[in-house]
Design a protein around this motif. Structure first.
Motif, short mmCIF file in Angstrom:
data_model
loop_
_atom_site.label_atom_id
_atom_site.label_comp_id
_atom_site.label_asym_id
_atom_site.label_seq_id
_atom_site.Cartn_x
_atom_site.Cartn_y
_atom_site.Cartn_z
N LYS A 32 -14.55 -9.65 -3.23
CA LYS A 32 -13.12 -10.07 -2.58
C LYS A 32 -12.00 -9.35 -3.21
O LYS A 32 -11.27 -9.22 -2.40
N TRP A 33 -11.89 -9.27 -4.50
CA TRP A 33 -10.93 -8.37 -5.06
C TRP A 33 -10.96 -7.02 -4.39
O TRP A 33 -9.66 -6.27 -4.30
N THR A 34 -12.11 -6.37 -4.48
CA THR A 34 -11.92 -4.83 -3.81
C THR A 34 -11.44 -5.07 -2.39
O THR A 34 -10.64 -4.14 -1.91
N SER A 35 -12.08 -5.82 -1.47
CA SER A 35 -11.53 -5.98 -0.29
C SER A 35 -9.85 -6.25 -0.07
O SER A 35 -9.27 -5.54 0.74
N MET A 36 -9.47 -6.96 -0.91
CA MET A 36 -7.93 -7.22 -1.01
C MET A 36 -7.32 -6.20 -1.54
O MET A 36 -6.38 -5.83 -0.97
N ALA A 37 -7.75 -5.58 -2.63
CA ALA A 37 -6.96 -4.11 -3.15
C ALA A 37 -6.91 -3.00 -1.96
O ALA A 37 -5.87 -2.68 -1.73
N VAL A 38 -8.06 -2.94 -1.46
CA VAL A 38 -8.27 -1.98 -0.34
C VAL A 38 -7.05 -2.23 0.60
O VAL A 38 -6.48 -1.25 1.14
N LYS A 39 -7.27 -3.39 1.03
CA LYS A 39 -6.35 -3.76 2.22
C LYS A 39 -4.83 -3.51 1.89
O LYS A 39 -4.03 -3.03 2.85
N VAL A 40 -4.37 -3.81 0.83
CA VAL A 40 -3.10 -4.01 0.40
C VAL A 40 -2.72 -2.33 0.33
O VAL A 40 -1.49 -1.92 0.79
N LEU A 41 -3.65 -1.62 -0.37
CA LEU A 41 -3.20 -0.26 -0.51
C LEU A 41 -3.10 0.42 0.74
O LEU A 41 -2.45 1.33 1.08
N ALA A 42 -3.99 -0.10 1.73
CA ALA A 42 -4.06 0.63 3.08
C ALA A 42 -3.09 0.36 3.97
O ALA A 42 -2.15 1.22 4.63
N GLU A 43 -2.43 -0.96 3.88
CA GLU A 43 -1.22 -1.25 4.55
C GLU A 43 -0.12 -0.45 3.95
O GLU A 43 0.85 -0.03 4.85
N ALA A 44 0.09 -0.18 2.81
CA ALA A 44 1.05 0.55 2.22
C ALA A 44 0.94 2.10 2.35
O ALA A 44 1.79 2.76 2.14
N SER A 45 -0.19 2.74 2.77
CA SER A 45 -0.47 3.87 2.99
C SER A 45 0.61 4.65 3.71
O SER A 45 0.82 4.22 4.98
N PRO A 46 1.16 5.60 3.48
CA PRO A 46 0.74 6.80 2.42
C PRO A 46 1.54 6.31 0.92
O PRO A 46 1.56 7.15 0.32
N GLN A 47 2.49 5.25 1.05
CA GLN A 47 3.20 4.92 -0.25
C GLN A 47 2.27 4.51 -1.24
O GLN A 47 1.11 4.02 -1.06
N GLU A 48 2.69 4.59 -2.51
CA GLU A 48 1.99 4.15 -3.82
C GLU A 48 2.54 2.64 -3.86
O GLU A 48 3.50 2.20 -3.38
N VAL A 49 1.74 1.92 -4.54
CA VAL A 49 1.92 0.45 -4.79
C VAL A 49 1.64 0.24 -6.32
O VAL A 49 0.80 0.84 -6.89
N ARG A 50 2.50 -0.45 -7.06
CA ARG A 50 2.52 -0.45 -8.49
C ARG A 50 1.76 -1.76 -8.74
O ARG A 50 1.55 -2.60 -7.75
N PHE A 51 1.12 -1.70 -10.18
CA PHE A 51 0.32 -2.70 -10.35
C PHE A 51 0.86 -4.11 -10.13
O PHE A 51 0.08 -5.10 -9.64
N ALA A 52 2.06 -4.37 -10.76
CA ALA A 52 2.69 -5.70 -10.38
C ALA A 52 2.77 -6.21 -9.03
O ALA A 52 2.43 -7.38 -8.69
N GLU A 53 3.05 -5.31 -8.14
CA GLU A 53 3.18 -5.47 -6.74
C GLU A 53 1.60 -5.90 -6.06
O GLU A 53 1.61 -7.07 -5.43
N LEU A 54 0.71 -5.04 -6.47
CA LEU A 54 -0.64 -5.36 -6.01
C LEU A 54 -1.08 -7.04 -6.66
O LEU A 54 -1.75 -7.74 -5.93
N GLN A 55 -0.93 -7.17 -7.84
CA GLN A 55 -1.12 -8.45 -8.64
C GLN A 55 -0.33 -9.67 -7.67
O GLN A 55 -0.86 -10.67 -7.28
N ARG A 56 0.69 -9.48 -7.34
CA ARG A 56 1.65 -10.53 -6.50
C ARG A 56 1.09 -10.35 -5.15
O ARG A 56 1.21 -11.65 -4.52
N ARG A 57 0.67 -9.49 -4.51
CA ARG A 57 0.19 -9.39 -3.10
C ARG A 57 -1.42 -10.00 -3.08
O ARG A 57 -2.01 -9.89 -1.93
N MET A 58 -1.97 -10.45 -4.28
CA MET A 58 -3.31 -10.77 -4.30
C MET A 58 -3.63 -12.15 -4.94
O MET A 58 -3.89 -11.90 -6.05
N PRO A 59 -3.00 -13.18 -4.31
CA PRO A 59 -2.99 -14.63 -5.06
C PRO A 59 -4.22 -14.57 -5.77
O PRO A 59 -5.46 -14.67 -4.99
N GLY A 60 -4.31 -15.21 -7.11
CA GLY A 60 -5.48 -15.87 -7.71
C GLY A 60 -6.12 -14.61 -8.57
O GLY A 60 -7.05 -15.02 -9.36
#
Length: 134
Positions: A32-60
């Motif tokens: 589930k964590w891979t699926s969420m991380a890939v989705k968050v990063l794909a939605e931001a593409s082509p922009q970068e996402v910081r670690f803290a933002e990834l953690q914020r957007r992936m509850p739990g």
């Protein structure tokens, strides 16, 4: 029947072989964590996402689990990592083309899960784990 795939070297893999690289990769990308991380990063593409933002957007997700997930994604060429030499360091992640191709596959799996979750819940409540009688 075995599920075999041909890699770039022409060697065929067998999903049912515990040593098959395909099997190890599916173990990593099937979380589930891979699926969420890939989705968050794909939605931001082509922009970068910081670690803290990834953690914020992936509850739990814990910091450790997110870190391990991202390390695996970077190692597998699905995500790139860039570190700014600041104190503390700022770490940025971006999905790669290979990662975007994974997102397309994961999107279908997520859609299936969202569509059928109620049915799966009902089956669990009814005890469909037991053998059906005709």
């Amino acid at each position: 029947m075995t599920s075999q795939v041909r890699d770039d070297s022409g060697v065929r893999g067998d999903l049912f072989d515990p040593q098959c690289p395909t099997r190890r990769l599916l173990d990593r990308i099937g979380t589930k964590w891979t699926s969420m991380a890939v989705k968050v990063l794909a939605e931001a593409s082509p922009q970068e996402v910081r670690f803290a933002e990834l953690q914020r957007r992936m509850p739990g997700v814990s910091q450790k689990m997110l870190s391990v997930t991202l390390q695996n994604l970077v190692r597998d060429g699905l995500v790139t990592r860039r570190v700014e030499p600041t104190a503390p360091p700022r770490v940025h992640y971006r999905i790669t083309g290979l990662g975007l191709s994974l997102e397309a596959a994961l999107a279908g799996l997520r859609a299936w899960a969202e569509e059928h979750m109620a049915e799966v819940d009902r089956a669990n409540e009814l005890g469909h784990w037991a053998e059906e009688t005709a």
